[in-house]
Scaffold this active site. Sequence first.
Site, PDB file in Angstrom:
ATOM      1  N   ASP A  16       0.837  -1.204   0.000  1.00  0.00           N
ATOM      2  CA  ASP A  16       0.000   0.000   0.000  1.00  0.00           C
ATOM      3  C   ASP A  16       0.870   1.252   0.000  1.00  0.00           C
ATOM      4  O   ASP A  16       2.024   1.234   0.428  1.00  0.00           O
ATOM      5  CB  ASP A  16      -0.907  -0.029   1.245  1.00  0.00           C
ATOM      6  CG  ASP A  16      -2.088   0.905   1.097  1.00  0.00           C
ATOM      7  OD1 ASP A  16      -2.357   1.386  -0.023  1.00  0.00           O
ATOM      8  OD2 ASP A  16      -2.748   1.178   2.123  1.00  0.00           O
ATOM      9  N   ARG A  20       0.044   7.731  -2.225  1.00  0.00           N
ATOM     10  CA  ARG A  20       0.492   8.745  -1.268  1.00  0.00           C
ATOM     11  C   ARG A  20       1.969   9.086  -1.477  1.00  0.00           C
ATOM     12  O   ARG A  20       2.394  10.230  -1.376  1.00  0.00           O
ATOM     13  CB  ARG A  20       0.267   8.254   0.170  1.00  0.00           C
ATOM     14  CG  ARG A  20      -1.146   8.498   0.663  1.00  0.00           C
ATOM     15  CD  ARG A  20      -1.457   7.701   1.895  1.00  0.00           C
ATOM     16  NE  ARG A  20      -1.737   6.314   1.562  1.00  0.00           N
ATOM     17  CZ  ARG A  20      -1.936   5.355   2.457  1.00  0.00           C
ATOM     18  NH1 ARG A  20      -1.846   5.629   3.745  1.00  0.00           N
ATOM     19  NH2 ARG A  20      -2.222   4.133   2.071  1.00  0.00           N
ATOM     20  N   HIS A  33       2.867   3.801  -8.850  1.00  0.00           N
ATOM     21  CA  HIS A  33       2.695   2.393  -9.237  1.00  0.00           C
ATOM     22  C   HIS A  33       3.915   1.882 -10.009  1.00  0.00           C
ATOM     23  O   HIS A  33       4.338   0.731  -9.835  1.00  0.00           O
ATOM     24  CB  HIS A  33       1.424   2.224 -10.076  1.00  0.00           C
ATOM     25  CG  HIS A  33       0.168   2.530  -9.318  1.00  0.00           C
ATOM     26  ND1 HIS A  33      -0.056   2.071  -8.038  1.00  0.00           N
ATOM     27  CD2 HIS A  33      -0.941   3.244  -9.650  1.00  0.00           C
ATOM     28  CE1 HIS A  33      -1.249   2.504  -7.615  1.00  0.00           C
ATOM     29  NE2 HIS A  33      -1.791   3.218  -8.579  1.00  0.00           N
ATOM     30  N   TRP A  65     -11.227  -2.262  -9.362  1.00  0.00           N
ATOM     31  CA  TRP A  65     -11.861  -1.874 -10.634  1.00  0.00           C
ATOM     32  C   TRP A  65     -12.624  -0.570 -10.476  1.00  0.00           C
ATOM     33  O   TRP A  65     -12.890   0.120 -11.453  1.00  0.00           O
ATOM     34  CB  TRP A  65     -12.828  -2.962 -11.119  1.00  0.00           C
ATOM     35  CG  TRP A  65     -12.168  -4.258 -11.470  1.00  0.00           C
ATOM     36  CD1 TRP A  65     -12.217  -5.411 -10.746  1.00  0.00           C
ATOM     37  CD2 TRP A  65     -11.379  -4.559 -12.636  1.00  0.00           C
ATOM     38  NE1 TRP A  65     -11.505  -6.400 -11.381  1.00  0.00           N
ATOM     39  CE2 TRP A  65     -10.982  -5.905 -12.546  1.00  0.00           C
ATOM     40  CE3 TRP A  65     -10.964  -3.802 -13.741  1.00  0.00           C
ATOM     41  CZ2 TRP A  65     -10.191  -6.532 -13.513  1.00  0.00           C
ATOM     42  CZ3 TRP A  65     -10.174  -4.421 -14.704  1.00  0.00           C
ATOM     43  CH2 TRP A  65      -9.801  -5.764 -14.590  1.00  0.00           C
ATOM     44  N   LEU A 127      12.513 -19.021  -5.464  1.00  0.00           N
ATOM     45  CA  LEU A 127      11.372 -18.381  -4.796  1.00  0.00           C
ATOM     46  C   LEU A 127      10.052 -18.746  -5.472  1.00  0.00           C
ATOM     47  O   LEU A 127       9.942 -18.724  -6.702  1.00  0.00           O
ATOM     48  CB  LEU A 127      11.552 -16.855  -4.850  1.00  0.00           C
ATOM     49  CG  LEU A 127      10.461 -16.042  -4.154  1.00  0.00           C
ATOM     50  CD1 LEU A 127      10.605 -16.123  -2.639  1.00  0.00           C
ATOM     51  CD2 LEU A 127      10.486 -14.580  -4.598  1.00  0.00           C
ATOM     52  N   ARG A 184       1.966  -5.249   5.890  1.00  0.00           N
ATOM     53  CA  ARG A 184       1.225  -4.196   5.195  1.00  0.00           C
ATOM     54  C   ARG A 184       2.050  -2.909   5.262  1.00  0.00           C
ATOM     55  O   ARG A 184       2.499  -2.517   6.340  1.00  0.00           O
ATOM     56  CB  ARG A 184      -0.148  -3.963   5.816  1.00  0.00           C
ATOM     57  CG  ARG A 184      -0.898  -2.868   5.059  1.00  0.00           C
ATOM     58  CD  ARG A 184      -2.358  -2.788   5.367  1.00  0.00           C
ATOM     59  NE  ARG A 184      -2.965  -1.841   4.444  1.00  0.00           N
ATOM     60  CZ  ARG A 184      -4.150  -1.973   3.878  1.00  0.00           C
ATOM     61  NH1 ARG A 184      -4.883  -3.010   4.153  1.00  0.00           N
ATOM     62  NH2 ARG A 184      -4.609  -1.066   3.046  1.00  0.00           N
ATOM     63  N   ARG A 190      -5.615  -2.716   8.364  1.00  0.00           N
ATOM     64  CA  ARG A 190      -6.701  -3.582   7.888  1.00  0.00           C
ATOM     65  C   ARG A 190      -6.173  -4.627   6.911  1.00  0.00           C
ATOM     66  O   ARG A 190      -5.067  -4.516   6.398  1.00  0.00           O
ATOM     67  CB  ARG A 190      -7.862  -2.787   7.300  1.00  0.00           C
ATOM     68  CG  ARG A 190      -7.489  -1.723   6.328  1.00  0.00           C
ATOM     69  CD  ARG A 190      -8.721  -1.092   5.670  1.00  0.00           C
ATOM     70  NE  ARG A 190      -8.242  -0.063   4.782  1.00  0.00           N
ATOM     71  CZ  ARG A 190      -8.147   1.218   5.098  1.00  0.00           C
ATOM     72  NH1 ARG A 190      -8.561   1.645   6.270  1.00  0.00           N
ATOM     73  NH2 ARG A 190      -7.648   2.080   4.239  1.00  0.00           N
TER      74      ARG A 190
HETATM   75  C1  FPP Z   1      -1.743   0.363  -3.326  1.00  0.00           C
HETATM   76  O1  FPP Z   1      -1.355   1.699  -3.384  1.00  0.00           O
HETATM   77  C2  FPP Z   1      -1.237  -0.340  -4.458  1.00  0.00           C
HETATM   78  C3  FPP Z   1      -1.996  -0.866  -5.462  1.00  0.00           C
HETATM   79  C4  FPP Z   1      -3.460  -0.808  -5.487  1.00  0.00           C
HETATM   80  C5  FPP Z   1      -1.383  -1.509  -6.611  1.00  0.00           C
HETATM   81  C6  FPP Z   1      -0.177  -2.327  -6.319  1.00  0.00           C
HETATM   82  C7  FPP Z   1       0.585  -2.454  -7.567  1.00  0.00           C
HETATM   83  C8  FPP Z   1       1.921  -2.375  -7.688  1.00  0.00           C
HETATM   84  C9  FPP Z   1       2.830  -2.279  -6.552  1.00  0.00           C
HETATM   85  C10 FPP Z   1       2.581  -2.348  -9.021  1.00  0.00           C
HETATM   86  C11 FPP Z   1       2.371  -3.514  -9.919  1.00  0.00           C
HETATM   87  C12 FPP Z   1       2.586  -4.843  -9.323  1.00  0.00           C
HETATM   88  C13 FPP Z   1       3.330  -5.824  -9.877  1.00  0.00           C
HETATM   89  C14 FPP Z   1       3.283  -7.185  -9.318  1.00  0.00           C
HETATM   90  C15 FPP Z   1       4.208  -5.591 -11.013  1.00  0.00           C
HETATM   91  P1  FPP Z   1      -2.467   2.813  -3.445  1.00  0.00           P
HETATM   92  O2  FPP Z   1      -2.608   3.248  -4.853  1.00  0.00           O
HETATM   93  O3  FPP Z   1      -3.728   2.314  -2.821  1.00  0.00           O
HETATM   94  O4  FPP Z   1      -1.815   3.932  -2.587  1.00  0.00           O
HETATM   95  P2  FPP Z   1      -2.572   4.960  -1.653  1.00  0.00           P
HETATM   96  O5  FPP Z   1      -3.284   4.156  -0.598  1.00  0.00           O
HETATM   97  O6  FPP Z   1      -1.454   5.785  -1.085  1.00  0.00           O
HETATM   98  O7  FPP Z   1      -3.497   5.736  -2.521  1.00  0.00           O
END
Ligand code: FPP
Length: 240
Positions: A16, A20, A33, A65, A127, A184, A190
């Site tokens: 997560d 941010r 991302h 989504w 792994l 997390r 959560r």
């Molecule tokens: C949460 O951050 C992260 C996600 C919803 C996407 C996780 C994806 C990646 C780490 C990249 C792609 C993964 C792979 C396996 C190549 P958030 O956007 O909810 O952050 P926020 O809570 O700060 O808004």
Amino acid sequence: MEEVKNVPRHVAIIMDGNGRWAKARKMPRSYGHIQGAKTVEQICEDAYNMGIEYLTVYAFSTENWSRPDDEVSQLMTLLRNYMKTCIQRASKNNMKVRVIGDKTRLDDDIQKSIADLEEATKDYTGLKFTIAINYGSRDEIRRAVTDIAGKVKEGIIDPSDIDEEMISDALDTSGYPDPDLLVRTCGELRISNFLLWQISYSEIYVTDVAWPDFDKEQLRLACEAYAKRTRRFGKVLEEE
Ligand code: FPP
């Protein structure tokens, strides 16, 4: 670096804080991302070097989504590219890759890349890396129940045959041990519909560090915290 003792065999991560992290740098969420995907690649190597056997990450949930269309499509592009480039890295690192979640909702080309990646790496012994995409634990349990109910209907099994092992085997994670440690990042307390059945006895570690900044040192801290815990699995230990 000091060697970590009592390393968890299976670590699951809720990655997560990409958004941010990017916002704090006045950058678009997509930049977070992209950096997050780079962290994934590095952590796979670090985890294995540390002695972790199984790593499972939450990349895209059934609820994701409902994010804005452009963010969903950027995440899908990132995952699409990752699946294609991962084959080479996996063969270099001897890494076995598996994708959990309902793949049927993903674009056909992504489904094909996932199938190719899983097939190409199925015999690798390094792994065991699992990526959760369009994954929701409740949806996974619903699919497992549907599967088992179908077998009951066909007379293959009797309802009294249904035990915990049968349910575990019907889940996407079948054959893999439950996570020992759930990490997390970015501070929220959560579970977000991740591996609800499988984490029944997992230790939980939450760090304020956002996913793009999560590195080998952060992983070591999580493993050290895990090593200090006493796992009781619901029992009272003799020394207590
Ligand atoms: C949460 O951050 C992260 C996600 C919803 C996407 C996780 C994806 C990646 C780490 C990249 C792609 C993964 C792979 C396996 C190549 P958030 O956007 O909810 O952050 P926020 O809570 O700060 O808004």
